[in-house]
Design an enzyme around this catalytic site. Structure first.
Site, short mmCIF file in Angstrom:
data_model
loop_
_atom_site.label_atom_id
_atom_site.label_comp_id
_atom_site.label_asym_id
_atom_site.label_seq_id
_atom_site.Cartn_x
_atom_site.Cartn_y
_atom_site.Cartn_z
N GLY A 39 -3.09 2.25 -11.65
CA GLY A 39 -1.85 2.62 -12.32
C GLY A 39 -0.67 2.86 -11.41
O GLY A 39 0.33 3.41 -11.84
N ARG A 51 -7.82 1.68 3.78
CA ARG A 51 -6.50 1.20 3.41
C ARG A 51 -6.06 0.10 4.39
O ARG A 51 -6.39 0.16 5.57
CB ARG A 51 -5.53 2.39 3.48
N THR A 56 -4.66 -2.15 -9.48
CA THR A 56 -5.68 -1.41 -8.75
C THR A 56 -6.90 -1.31 -9.67
O THR A 56 -6.80 -1.57 -10.85
CB THR A 56 -5.11 -0.01 -8.41
#
Length: 564
Positions: free
Chosen positions: A465, A100, A373
């Site tokens: 999503g 991340r 994404t």
């Protein structure tokens, strides 16, 4: 006597089938014997599959697929973003990787607030000020160093060739180019070398990106986080008003984490741990639903929708308050996932009427992303499996494109709480646990997930999503398990979503009757009457009883399963 014995045999067989929950669903998606890759683009799935054919494992295929998506799917495939991976090796050992993005060293808690303490519009969503330190390349190198079989050059060679030879623009891709054309041009000063005006059928070649990928192939991690690429990237971000420096890039490290694992009936579900909210929130939803006979209610029935919505409402309230980067905040995991706590959370649930979100706060513990994404699932012929979700956050991220390097930059800083109680671009409300701090990772909804049944790998699943990721993954698993759907049907089935705030149930267009919605309204549910977008683009693999693999490539996109 023979006929009597035969009857007994038939009766015993029938009893066995009745005793079983259901017969395994007949596959409707692509079925392969040994290995499979399911991703957002056929080119990426094919390159990943070819790496497996050459003797590479699922981890080699992961690097190849992720890098191929940079070329074929710039909407979300990225060098300038980050992601999460959950893996299960053939011997049953599991783990997770967090690559991340991070806040830059110069970040401050109030960096997106004006002098009056109000959030400055667009500062965390558009342009260089929205960019967090990218983690994708570090993640790929960490995976390759720990698990790779083939050399990095072998893995990246077909990806570089793809960038040089070009990809064919699909209709859906051309639609996305057109939809975001003006925004991309505005952020990039009215001009960009990105082929934003491409039409369906055009062949796009990315020679600059190929050179950037070649530096990674030649020098590994240092080919991105040091040297030429790092100098160009940091200077470009800062010239445009952003915060990421060469030092930020050099310091970035991906981090191995322990995934969240829990039982739901006779399944074992393994999902991503914080700073992803996916695993914990998924765990809460499933465990709050577990005491109920879900399969008896019927797929997407009024009762099933009510039960799922109420479990999600409570889980998202906890998500938004308690979860953040575990390296910076203490997450009361043991309490949030305890039977006593979850049972108490559902005490106010009734099939007779909706619980209002205003009545549901975070539980008493003594403590967004969007369709842009992308997710891919891989199973190799040794039995290793990876579930990977990667993102730029918004569509084409911050919309800032480096002409010198050939890729878009993320706008992940918006996934922090710029100010407690103020929703981000996906409507998610944040709290102090997800406030901004230097080198902190922002909270995510990405939910790469693996599912075991009877101690064996049964499913690899995930989706894009934003805030709807968790509910889309949960519904796909329920579709296959509770409602005995094939992998492809489980992925294609219509989906719905609720996230605590705003207090509305969102339904995909088609697949839900007006009568069903009216019946829910009569019980006090607020239905989203605005334009209802698609929810997620799930890419999944199911292991069949004979060991073959069934792909579920979401019909909502250009997603494709490839294998052998």
């Amino acid at each position: 006597m023979k006929s009597y014995t035969k009857l007994l045999s038939i009766g015993f067989t029938l009893l066995l089938f009745v005793g079983c929950k259901t017969l395994p669903a007949t596959p409707t998606g692509l079925v392969t014997e040994k290995a499979m890759v399911v991703s957002a683009r056929e080119e990426a799935s094919s390159i990943g599959s070819e790496i497996l054919k050459k003797g590479g494992n699922a981890f080699d295929a992961m690097v190849a697929t992720e890098m191929a998506l940079v070329v074929a799917y710039p909407f979300a495939g990225n060098l300038g973003g980050g992601g999460f991976m959950v893996y299960r090796k053939a011997d049953g050992t599991t783990g997770a990787l967090d690559y991340r993005e991070k806040a830059p060293l110069s970040a401050t808690k109030d960096m997106y607030l004006d002098s009056l303490g109000n959030v400055i519009p667009n500062m965390s969503t558009v342009g260089a000020t929205a960019v967090g330190v990218p983690g994708t390349v570090a993640g790929m190198i960490a995976v390759h160093e720990k698990f790779g079989k083939l050399s990095l050059k072998e893995i990246l060679s077909p990806v570089i060739a793809l960038a040089q030879d070009g990809i064919v623009v699909t209709e859906k891709q051309a639609e996305r180019f057109k939809a975001y054309r003006d925004e991309i041009l505005a952020v990039n000063g009215g001009a960009t070398t990105f082929p934003i005006d491409a039409e369906p059928g055009d062949i796009l070649k990315y020679s600059v990106l190929a050179k950037t990928l070649q530096r990674i192939s030649d020098k590994g991690r240092d080919g991105f986080y040091k040297g030429e690429t790092a100098k160009i990237l940091s200077a470009f971000i800062q010239q445009n008003g952003g915060f990421v420096t060469e030092k930020d890039l050099e310091k970035y490290q991906a981090k191995w984490r322990t995934p969240v694992a829990f039982a739901y009936k006779d399944l074992r579900i393994i999902s991503m741990s914080p700073p992803s909210s996916g695993g914990i929130t998924l765990n809460q939803i499933f465990r709050m639903m577990e005491p109920y006979k879900v399969s008896k209610y019927g797929h997407n029935s009024e009762k099933e929708i009510q039960l799922f919505t109420e479990a999600a409402r409570r889980a998202y309230a906890d998500r938004n308050y308690y979860l953040g980067d575990p390296d910076f905040v203490t997450i009361p995991k043991e309490v949030l996932l305890s039977d006593v706590y979850l049972k108490k959370r559902m005490e106010s649930f009734s099939f007779k009427k909706a619980t209002k979100s205003s009545a549901i706060q975070e539980g008493n513990v003594q403590m967004a992303e969007s369709m842009e994404t992308t997710h891919y699932s891989i199973v190799d012929n040794e039995g290793n499996a990876v579930s990977v979700t990667t993102t730029l956050n918004g569509a084409y991220g911050s919309k800032l494109y480096s002409d010198e390097l050939g890729f878009f930059l993320n706008n992940e800083m918006d996934d922090f709480s710029a100010k407690a109680g103020v929703p981000n671009m996906f409507g998610l409300i944040g709290a102090e646990a997800n406030s901004i701090a230097p080198e902190k990772r922002m909270l995510s909804s990405m939910t790469p997930t693996l599912v075991e049944k009877d101690g064996k790998l049964w499913m690899v699943v995930g989706t894009p999503g934003g805030s709807t990721i968790i509910t889309a993954v949960a519904q796909t698993i329920l579709n296959a398990y509770e409602f005995d759907m094939s992998m492809q049907k489980a992925v294609d089935a219509p989906r719905f979503h609720h996230q605590w705030l705003p207090d509305v149930v969102m339904f995909e267009p088609l697949g839900f009757s007006d009568k069903l919605k009216d019946d829910l309204k009569s019980k006090g549910y607020n239905i989203n009457e605005d334009r209802t977008p698609i929810i997620g683009k799930v890419n999944a693999i199911r292991v069949l009883p004979n060991g073959h693999l069934e792909g579920g490539a979401d019909r909502r996109g250009d997603d494709t399963a490839v294998g052998f």
